[in-house]
Design a protein around this motif. Sequence first.
Motif, short mmCIF file in Angstrom:
data_model
loop_
_atom_site.label_atom_id
_atom_site.label_comp_id
_atom_site.label_asym_id
_atom_site.label_seq_id
_atom_site.Cartn_x
_atom_site.Cartn_y
_atom_site.Cartn_z
N LYS A 51 10.48 -46.43 -36.25
CA LYS A 51 9.63 -46.95 -37.16
C LYS A 51 9.99 -46.44 -38.47
O LYS A 51 10.26 -47.27 -39.53
CB LYS A 51 8.29 -46.79 -36.81
N ARG A 52 10.20 -45.01 -38.61
CA ARG A 52 10.32 -44.55 -40.00
C ARG A 52 11.70 -45.00 -40.53
O ARG A 52 11.87 -45.33 -41.78
CB ARG A 52 10.34 -43.06 -39.98
N ILE A 53 12.75 -45.21 -39.80
CA ILE A 53 13.97 -45.73 -40.29
C ILE A 53 13.95 -47.09 -40.65
O ILE A 53 14.50 -47.36 -41.81
CB ILE A 53 15.06 -45.71 -39.12
N TYR A 54 13.11 -48.02 -40.04
CA TYR A 54 12.88 -49.41 -40.56
C TYR A 54 12.36 -49.54 -41.91
O TYR A 54 12.58 -50.21 -42.67
CB TYR A 54 12.32 -50.16 -39.53
N ILE A 55 11.13 -48.62 -42.13
CA ILE A 55 10.42 -48.55 -43.25
C ILE A 55 11.54 -48.18 -44.30
O ILE A 55 11.31 -48.53 -45.36
CB ILE A 55 9.06 -47.92 -43.04
N ASP A 56 12.24 -47.04 -44.02
CA ASP A 56 12.94 -46.57 -45.09
C ASP A 56 13.96 -47.46 -45.53
O ASP A 56 14.55 -47.42 -46.79
CB ASP A 56 13.46 -45.05 -44.65
N LEU A 57 14.47 -48.21 -44.52
CA LEU A 57 15.70 -49.23 -45.09
C LEU A 57 15.25 -50.25 -45.85
O LEU A 57 16.28 -50.93 -46.46
CB LEU A 57 16.34 -49.74 -43.63
#
Length: 208
Positions: A72-78
């Motif tokens: 989830k964090r990667i998706y938000i950061d991208l």
Amino acid sequence: MKIILIGKGGHSKVIKDMIDLQPSLEIVGYLDQKYPTASWQDGVFYGPMTAASSFTEDVKFVIAVGDNQIRKRIYIDLKMKENRFATIIHPTAIISPSAKIGYGTVIMASVVIQADAIIGAHTIINTAAVIEHDNVIANYAHISPQATLTGTVSIEEGVHIGAGAIVIPGIHIGAWSIIGAGATVIHNLPSLCTAVGVPARLLDNMEE
């Protein structure tokens, strides 16, 4: 379709094998923080996640990380649109035509997904898991190998169902809860809990 995998660990290896089985898919790169600088090897790109924005829209991404919270964090950061993420389905999976599967989700070998099931985005349905009719599984969940969700089960965001666990019909499991391997869930469970055993009980309520 050209695919870049985000993550270069064990989960990424499994997704690579799934992609290699399908001539219409091609891995063109890996993004992982273990690569501080960009490089090319045998025509494949390796670089940090910050390089994602340099690729055109004809390249799709898969967040190939097993940890639900990190995914989830990667998706938000991208900060990318959902349609930049590919859904990868193993050729041996059996999926009802009426099932709906979200962007970025991976469906592993020998999975069965039955009628009118809804699977969210960036979710993992792992090897030989069974998702029966009318299930609703939210984003960032992970249904582990050989787990069985019987009919009309609802799973909120980020839930992890352990290997071989069984959830009986009509059960609801709250967000970011963890169900232990081999557990049998016969009651609704709240968010942010851990439940283990047969029948499954909240870990805090287990006898010493």
